[in-house]
Write an enzyme that holds these catalytic residues in place. Structure first.
Site, short mmCIF file in Angstrom:
data_model
loop_
_atom_site.label_atom_id
_atom_site.label_comp_id
_atom_site.label_asym_id
_atom_site.label_seq_id
_atom_site.Cartn_x
_atom_site.Cartn_y
_atom_site.Cartn_z
N CYS A 82 -36.92 -22.92 25.52
CA CYS A 82 -35.76 -23.11 26.39
C CYS A 82 -34.61 -23.78 25.66
O CYS A 82 -33.63 -24.21 26.27
CB CYS A 82 -36.12 -23.86 27.67
SG CYS A 82 -36.82 -25.49 27.41
N CYS A 133 -33.23 -29.16 27.78
CA CYS A 133 -33.96 -30.37 28.18
C CYS A 133 -33.13 -31.60 27.82
O CYS A 133 -32.75 -31.77 26.67
CB CYS A 133 -35.31 -30.42 27.46
SG CYS A 133 -36.44 -31.62 28.15
N CYS A 184 -40.38 -24.57 30.18
CA CYS A 184 -39.96 -23.27 29.66
C CYS A 184 -38.88 -22.75 30.61
O CYS A 184 -38.56 -23.38 31.62
CB CYS A 184 -41.12 -22.30 29.48
SG CYS A 184 -41.94 -21.74 30.99
#
Length: 137
Positions: free
Chosen positions: A85, A89, A11
């Site tokens: 998020c 990633c 996150c």
């Protein structure tokens, strides 16, 4: 899935949702799963309301610290679960990616964090059944 799958929870601040998810997975799956958590922009400390909410169910995350998301952490994980998020990633072929849409506990009291904690537990229980079910004799 390997014998001992590895899960990375991500996150933004690695201070609430991902810390609670990592703690639940560790608590519920024990050593059957390798657990990591990280944040794309880690906070200074774990959210006190998340610490309190987890303590209410007997899980102590008070000693945890937010960690920065690294490419290596993603590479070393079989399952990467993001929580609000977005696209921060890194994506590698052969990995399983999930995005769990959950309210952000940042700035909220423990009353608001409890339902987030409980929803994370439900999702972690389903994840365990998928990647590391208990072996029966």
């Amino acid at each position: 899935m390997p014998e001992k799958p590895s899960v990375l929870f991500v996150c933004v601040h690695n201070a609430g949702r991902s810390q609670m998810a990592a703690a639940w997975l560790t608590h519920l799956a024990g050593d059957r799963v390798e657990v990591r958590s990280a944040g794309s922009n880690p906070g200074d400390a774990v959210n006190p309301a998340a610490v309190e909410a987890m303590a209410e169910v007997g899980i102590d995350i008070s000693a945890e610290t937010p960690k920065i998301l690294t490419v290596d952490a993603v590479k070393e994980s079989d399952v990467c679960i993001t929580m609000g998020c977005g696209d921060t990633c890194p994506v590698f072929p052969g990995k399983r990616y999930l995005d769990w849409t959950l309210d952000d506990p940042a700035g909220q009291g423990v009353e608001a964090v409890r339902p987030i904690r409980d929803e994370i537990k439900k999702r972690v229980e389903v994840l365990i059944e998928e990647i590391a079910p208990e072996k029966t004799a």
